[in-house]
Write an enzyme that holds these catalytic residues in place. Structure first.
Site, mmCIF file in Angstrom:
data_model
loop_
_atom_site.group_PDB
_atom_site.id
_atom_site.type_symbol
_atom_site.label_atom_id
_atom_site.label_comp_id
_atom_site.label_asym_id
_atom_site.label_seq_id
_atom_site.Cartn_x
_atom_site.Cartn_y
_atom_site.Cartn_z
ATOM 1 N N ASP A 14 0.842 -1.193 0.000
ATOM 2 C CA ASP A 14 0.000 0.000 0.000
ATOM 3 C C ASP A 14 0.878 1.244 0.000
ATOM 4 O O ASP A 14 2.032 1.195 0.424
ATOM 5 C CB ASP A 14 -0.920 0.012 1.222
ATOM 6 C CG ASP A 14 -2.152 0.902 1.031
ATOM 7 O OD1 ASP A 14 -2.393 1.372 -0.108
ATOM 8 O OD2 ASP A 14 -2.874 1.129 2.010
ATOM 9 N N GLY A 15 0.313 2.322 -0.477
ATOM 10 C CA GLY A 15 0.982 3.614 -0.466
ATOM 11 C C GLY A 15 0.105 4.633 0.233
ATOM 12 O O GLY A 15 -1.113 4.453 0.331
ATOM 13 N N GLU A 52 2.264 3.864 -4.219
ATOM 14 C CA GLU A 52 1.658 2.549 -4.511
ATOM 15 C C GLU A 52 2.618 1.702 -5.349
ATOM 16 O O GLU A 52 2.826 0.516 -5.070
ATOM 17 C CB GLU A 52 0.324 2.719 -5.250
ATOM 18 C CG GLU A 52 -0.776 3.371 -4.450
ATOM 19 C CD GLU A 52 -1.456 2.466 -3.433
ATOM 20 O OE1 GLU A 52 -1.120 1.270 -3.333
ATOM 21 O OE2 GLU A 52 -2.352 2.975 -2.723
ATOM 22 N N ASP A 74 -4.424 -2.640 -3.378
ATOM 23 C CA ASP A 74 -5.708 -1.937 -3.374
ATOM 24 C C ASP A 74 -5.712 -0.773 -4.362
ATOM 25 O O ASP A 74 -6.608 0.047 -4.350
ATOM 26 C CB ASP A 74 -6.080 -1.460 -1.968
ATOM 27 C CG ASP A 74 -5.156 -0.390 -1.416
ATOM 28 O OD1 ASP A 74 -4.206 0.034 -2.114
ATOM 29 O OD2 ASP A 74 -5.377 0.030 -0.267
ATOM 30 N N HIS A 128 -9.258 -0.497 2.975
ATOM 31 C CA HIS A 128 -9.996 -0.157 4.195
ATOM 32 C C HIS A 128 -11.297 -0.956 4.319
ATOM 33 O O HIS A 128 -12.318 -0.437 4.735
ATOM 34 C CB HIS A 128 -10.279 1.349 4.256
ATOM 35 C CG HIS A 128 -9.057 2.166 4.016
ATOM 36 N ND1 HIS A 128 -8.047 2.311 4.959
ATOM 37 C CD2 HIS A 128 -8.631 2.847 2.928
ATOM 38 C CE1 HIS A 128 -7.089 3.062 4.460
ATOM 39 N NE2 HIS A 128 -7.413 3.398 3.235
ATOM 40 N N ASP A 138 -1.251 -0.730 4.946
ATOM 41 C CA ASP A 138 -1.664 0.668 5.074
ATOM 42 C C ASP A 138 -1.006 1.304 6.304
ATOM 43 O O ASP A 138 -0.493 2.423 6.230
ATOM 44 C CB ASP A 138 -3.190 0.751 5.179
ATOM 45 C CG ASP A 138 -3.681 2.174 5.369
ATOM 46 O OD1 ASP A 138 -3.517 2.985 4.443
ATOM 47 O OD2 ASP A 138 -4.207 2.482 6.457
#
Length: 150
Positions: A14-15, A52, A74, A128, A138
């Protein structure tokens, strides 16, 4: 002659970015059997899309040997780039269908190079939404942002 099966790795990436552009971070969780590794980092001035991409690049770069990697991301940007846009960009000399330079070309090239080292299966997860690996990635990405402030 029998071939040895590749080591199996599950990765979540994740970024994060505080402002776009702004300070950003990336995070990755790698799991292989009972082994687990967390990675994170940050950049002072970047974009969410760059973070990302960096998360996936760094996750794959951390693997010392060719692996069968299931990559959970994501980011629709990363998924679309790898599953739809990349072949055309390469064919068109790193130009979009509109003949404009590909944004983040440096990172797309680096990602393409890392993906070629492994056998990668892409899995999109909704951010999320309670996916434990994604939530951890995250948190690591946000830790990457926070690491810039210390």
């Amino acid at each position: 002659m029998t071939t040895t099966p590749l080591p199996v790795v599950h990765a979540w990436t994740d970024g994060a970015c505080k402002g776009n552009p702004g300070p950003g971070g990336w995070g990755a969780v790698l799991q292989s059997g009972a082994h687990e590794r967390e990675l994170f980092g940050g950049e002072e001035s970047t974009t969410n899309n760059r973070m990302e991409l960096t998360a996936v690049i760094e996750a794959l770069r951390a693997l010392n040997t060719r692996c069968a990697v299931t990559l959970h991301v994501d980011s629709a940007y990363v998924m679309n780039g790898m599953q739809s846009w990349l072949p055309g960009w390469k064919r068109n000399g790193w130009r979009t269908a509109a003949k404009k330079p590909v944004k983040n070309e440096d990172l797309w090239r680096a990602l393409d190079e890392q993906v070629a080292r492994h056998q990668v299966q892409w899995v999109w997860v909704k951010g999320h939404s309670g996916d434990a690996g994604n939530e951890r990635a995250d948190a690591l990405a946000n830790r990457g942002v926070e690491s810039l402030r210390t």
